[in-house]
Scaffold this motif. Sequence first.
Motif, PDB file in Angstrom:
ATOM      1  N   PRO A 179       0.652  -2.851  -8.233  1.00 52.34           N
ATOM      2  CA  PRO A 179       1.472  -3.524  -7.217  1.00 52.34           C
ATOM      3  C   PRO A 179       0.884  -3.340  -5.826  1.00 52.34           C
ATOM      4  O   PRO A 179       0.256  -2.326  -5.521  1.00 52.34           O
ATOM      5  N   LEU A 180       1.105  -4.337  -4.991  1.00 47.68           N
ATOM      6  CA  LEU A 180       0.743  -4.217  -3.585  1.00 47.68           C
ATOM      7  C   LEU A 180       1.833  -3.435  -2.853  1.00 47.68           C
ATOM      8  O   LEU A 180       3.002  -3.472  -3.250  1.00 47.68           O
ATOM      9  N   ASP A 190       4.814  -3.686   2.305  1.00 44.09           N
ATOM     10  CA  ASP A 190       4.502  -4.224   3.627  1.00 44.09           C
ATOM     11  C   ASP A 190       3.195  -5.009   3.651  1.00 44.09           C
ATOM     12  O   ASP A 190       2.752  -5.442   4.713  1.00 44.09           O
ATOM     13  N   LYS A 191       2.570  -5.211   2.468  1.00 49.97           N
ATOM     14  CA  LYS A 191       1.315  -5.951   2.400  1.00 49.97           C
ATOM     15  C   LYS A 191       1.435  -7.283   1.671  1.00 49.97           C
ATOM     16  O   LYS A 191       0.432  -7.945   1.424  1.00 49.97           O
ATOM     17  N   ILE A 192       2.650  -7.697   1.303  1.00 49.84           N
ATOM     18  CA  ILE A 192       2.794  -8.935   0.545  1.00 49.84           C
ATOM     19  C   ILE A 192       3.036 -10.142   1.435  1.00 49.84           C
ATOM     20  O   ILE A 192       3.239 -11.249   0.932  1.00 49.84           O
ATOM     21  N   GLY A 193       3.019  -9.951   2.751  1.00 50.59           N
ATOM     22  CA  GLY A 193       3.104 -11.085   3.663  1.00 50.59           C
ATOM     23  C   GLY A 193       4.477 -11.376   4.215  1.00 50.59           C
ATOM     24  O   GLY A 193       4.672 -12.412   4.864  1.00 50.59           O
ATOM     25  N   LEU A 194       5.449 -10.504   4.002  1.00 49.36           N
ATOM     26  CA  LEU A 194       6.782 -10.718   4.574  1.00 49.36           C
ATOM     27  C   LEU A 194       6.731 -10.547   6.087  1.00 49.36           C
ATOM     28  O   LEU A 194       6.042  -9.655   6.600  1.00 49.36           O
ATOM     29  N   SER A 195       7.461 -11.380   6.796  1.00 45.98           N
ATOM     30  CA  SER A 195       7.576 -11.219   8.246  1.00 45.98           C
ATOM     31  C   SER A 195       8.327  -9.926   8.547  1.00 45.98           C
ATOM     32  O   SER A 195       9.047  -9.411   7.687  1.00 45.98           O
ATOM     33  N   PRO A 196       8.175  -9.370   9.752  1.00 44.08           N
ATOM     34  CA  PRO A 196       8.870  -8.107  10.059  1.00 44.08           C
ATOM     35  C   PRO A 196      10.374  -8.166   9.815  1.00 44.08           C
ATOM     36  O   PRO A 196      10.968  -7.217   9.294  1.00 44.08           O
ATOM     37  N   ALA A 197      11.012  -9.284  10.197  1.00 45.16           N
ATOM     38  CA  ALA A 197      12.458  -9.396  10.000  1.00 45.16           C
ATOM     39  C   ALA A 197      12.800  -9.445   8.509  1.00 45.16           C
ATOM     40  O   ALA A 197      13.735  -8.767   8.052  1.00 45.16           O
ATOM     41  N   ASN A 198      12.061 -10.250   7.737  1.00 42.83           N
ATOM     42  CA  ASN A 198      12.307 -10.322   6.303  1.00 42.83           C
ATOM     43  C   ASN A 198      12.030  -8.994   5.610  1.00 42.83           C
ATOM     44  O   ASN A 198      12.744  -8.594   4.687  1.00 42.83           O
ATOM     45  N   LEU A 199      10.962  -8.303   6.033  1.00 45.69           N
ATOM     46  CA  LEU A 199      10.626  -7.013   5.427  1.00 45.69           C
ATOM     47  C   LEU A 199      11.744  -6.009   5.654  1.00 45.69           C
ATOM     48  O   LEU A 199      12.135  -5.279   4.728  1.00 45.69           O
ATOM     49  N   THR A 211       5.874  -9.665  -6.328  1.00 42.62           N
ATOM     50  CA  THR A 211       6.804  -9.249  -5.278  1.00 42.62           C
ATOM     51  C   THR A 211       7.804  -8.224  -5.790  1.00 42.62           C
ATOM     52  O   THR A 211       8.078  -7.212  -5.132  1.00 42.62           O
ATOM     53  N   LEU A 212       8.347  -8.459  -6.982  1.00 42.17           N
ATOM     54  CA  LEU A 212       9.329  -7.511  -7.516  1.00 42.17           C
ATOM     55  C   LEU A 212       8.690  -6.165  -7.821  1.00 42.17           C
ATOM     56  O   LEU A 212       9.311  -5.111  -7.606  1.00 42.17           O
TER      57      LEU A 212
END
Length: 853
Positions: A557-558, A561-570, A597-598
């Motif tokens: 798994p990645l 914080d490395k899967i490309g979510l924006s700061p707000a979404n993360l 992602t999961l």
Amino acid sequence: MPDTSTPLTPAMPPAPVPAASLTPAADAVVDASGESSGFRWPTPPFASYPPARAQIDHEPCDIVGLNGRVMSGRLIFFVPDEQVAHIQVPPARTTMPLRFTQFRSLQLQRGVLPMQGAEGLAALPSELAQRPVTDYTLRLRGGGELSGQTIGWSDTAFGLFLFPPQDAHGAVSRLFVPREVIEDAQFGPPIGQALVADQAVTAAQVDQAVGMQASLRNQKLGDILLNQQVVTPDQLVVALAQQSRMPMVRIGEALIALSLISEDQLADALRQQQSDRTVPLGELLVRLGLISRHDLLSALARKMGYPLVDLQKFPVDPLALHKVPFTVAARLRAVPLLLREGALIVAVEDPSQRLVLSELEFITQCKVVPVLAPQSQLEWCIRESYAKLGADVSAVSFSLDHDIPAPELSDPFAADKLVEDLEKEGQGFGTDDKPIEQSDNSLVRLINTMVIEAHHQGVSDIHIESYAGRDKVKIRFRKDGQLLPYLELPPNYRSAIIARIKIMCDLDISEKRKPQDGKINFARFMPQHRLELRVATIPTNNGLEDVVMRILTSARPLPLDKIGLSPANLARFQQAMERPYGMVLCVGPTGSGKTTTLHSALSFINVPERKIWTAEDPVEITQPGLRQVQVNPKIDWTFAKALRALLRADPDVIMVGEMRDTETSRTAIEAALTGHLVLSTLHTNSAPETVTRLLDMGMDPFSFADSLLVVLAQRLVRRLCPACKVSEPATHEQVQGLLDEYLHVCPPEQMGITRDGLLAEWQQRFAVDGALQHHHSAGCNHCNHTGFKGRVGIHELMAVNADTRRLIQTGASPDELQAHALREGMRTLRQDGIEKVLTGLTSMEEVRATSNI
């Protein structure tokens, strides 16, 4: 020495690990050799210790920070390729990615014991099983040093692995020091003194070597001492004992240390080796003209410690010759020299040729210990030695200029030549010509080549499409989400290629009217390639069939914080994952990265205090600590039944691969309402539409609303190639166009923003030198002139609050849910994609192709 102050959580070191406990767990992905996938933490470089194994559980560890402070925690998983260790430090109940530049050392508390009754080198004379203790001193960058004792060491590109002794029974701990913090390393006493103490050389030989060194300034004293040819069995045993105490060094590192090649040349050779792993790296470097065979022999003897035997003087043991037939020895160019306690010592030109050693071990049923011999002596010695035994040496001709053939595919990247051969075979055939048989050798090699090449190109799916009449069979690869032509085959291969694939995955070759599903364990056909493919056959018109094969490579798994979510979404997603119960849904079409992602979300909460079960089809990603279940609808082991079984297994967190039916969905909701955190996927277009989809499936709106935490919709878009990406200030028209598309989804006042406010926010977040940038890629060799390399995710995250639950319970439409979510801070797929366009990750055309306004 670092400050060993009181750890954050004091703990007694666990007991050492015996060899039996290092066996991979039942749920670990196992390759063809029986090993678990993933990083293998090294063990001491002696045969008496168990081999390196993949981490299958959380490892208690001590981490020494850059300030010398010691923290006690748990190593969740170790990813050296990404220069990161994922750890958990109690009382935190989530994992933390720790960069290699952020700590001095990481030591596993659990020790490793020698194997009891070990075979191989440990079964040779006692000298070979000795485990000397070496003093070491590491000078650290920025000041300070680490010192102690170690049972050997392993030097890698990303750091140094040491094995400090724990007790008199041979138990050792495992210590890792990142390369970034090491200024200099020193091991043991001077080489001359050490060799004299080990009786590998005499004091007179050291004095002689010192005299030779005066005229050979470019050679080290140890290289001069060790580069002496062995001529007697006793010398060979002593030399092997010396080798067993040397650190493990890779041939590339040895050649660089001798200044025979550069790091760039090694990197180029490693890239070329990806195309044919049957050719050892040393042999490939010789073929490329970067080194001579003498250089290779010198590196193997001087830096890797392999004894160099003078076959013209060494007395070959007839008992050893009887172990290997003459024809095999001639074909493999291997000379059996000596038998010692069940181990066969064999002279070869390159000990890194694992195919040769594996075949010798299979034929002799002995542990094979390789030593070096000059190529010019091998043929002569084989002929002379076997002639004395009465073998007909004239019946076999040697060809030392040719490679040893691989088991089935000598050149895995000979696709062009194979296709050319197939085209020639297909010319002139009429419609009544006899079809090619599925066992035809050229077809078998072609399919193997196709799979290997697809894997090395990063292809996700292979599509084989059959057409009626004289139309050719078309094969296409899906790479980075795009279907690209690969090759075309003559029509008389139409049935044979389908039949061959069905045989590889044990399907019914006579059934052509119904779709079939199966899997191919590719290691059965090409042992050196550890792949698995999921196969689906689809009946088409005219009684034909198509095949789609998805390549399943075991992955890790990645970090979340490395899967490309924006700061707000993360932040919102992490907040949901920290909840003790509820439901988290990830939605999107097939191939949009939902499972990745999961698993990244699970890695965030994967700590020993939690019991995490997963039910998947198939199990594609593994990580320590998870208990993973493979569902199988063919035997009525469905997601619904697996979920009910897992609820009886005392879970804290459950991940369900997909909620395909009403029973699975209802069970998942019940689990989320009764104290479990449930993660699952669904095939819907957007986050708000997920709610109506589940309600249409018959879910109770009140139970569903109470259980739901977040819905994350995602897509994958192609990433702009970083090698040829060009950035320039965006024009006024380009900026206004992006603003129009961003605000088109609904009036700005519904999102609580204004056009000017949004532009000011973009200027603050994305501007370079005060100007927003327009990014584009023209194409280069790195991206095959497409302008894109890899993919990145765009996301739409809808968090559920009290007002959202009220809307769900009252049957609100997707538009009403979306309008409310936008007011609460949600951004649509298109809007998130526009932000990634502004950062230079992708293009607006890619975002438009995968999202609606």
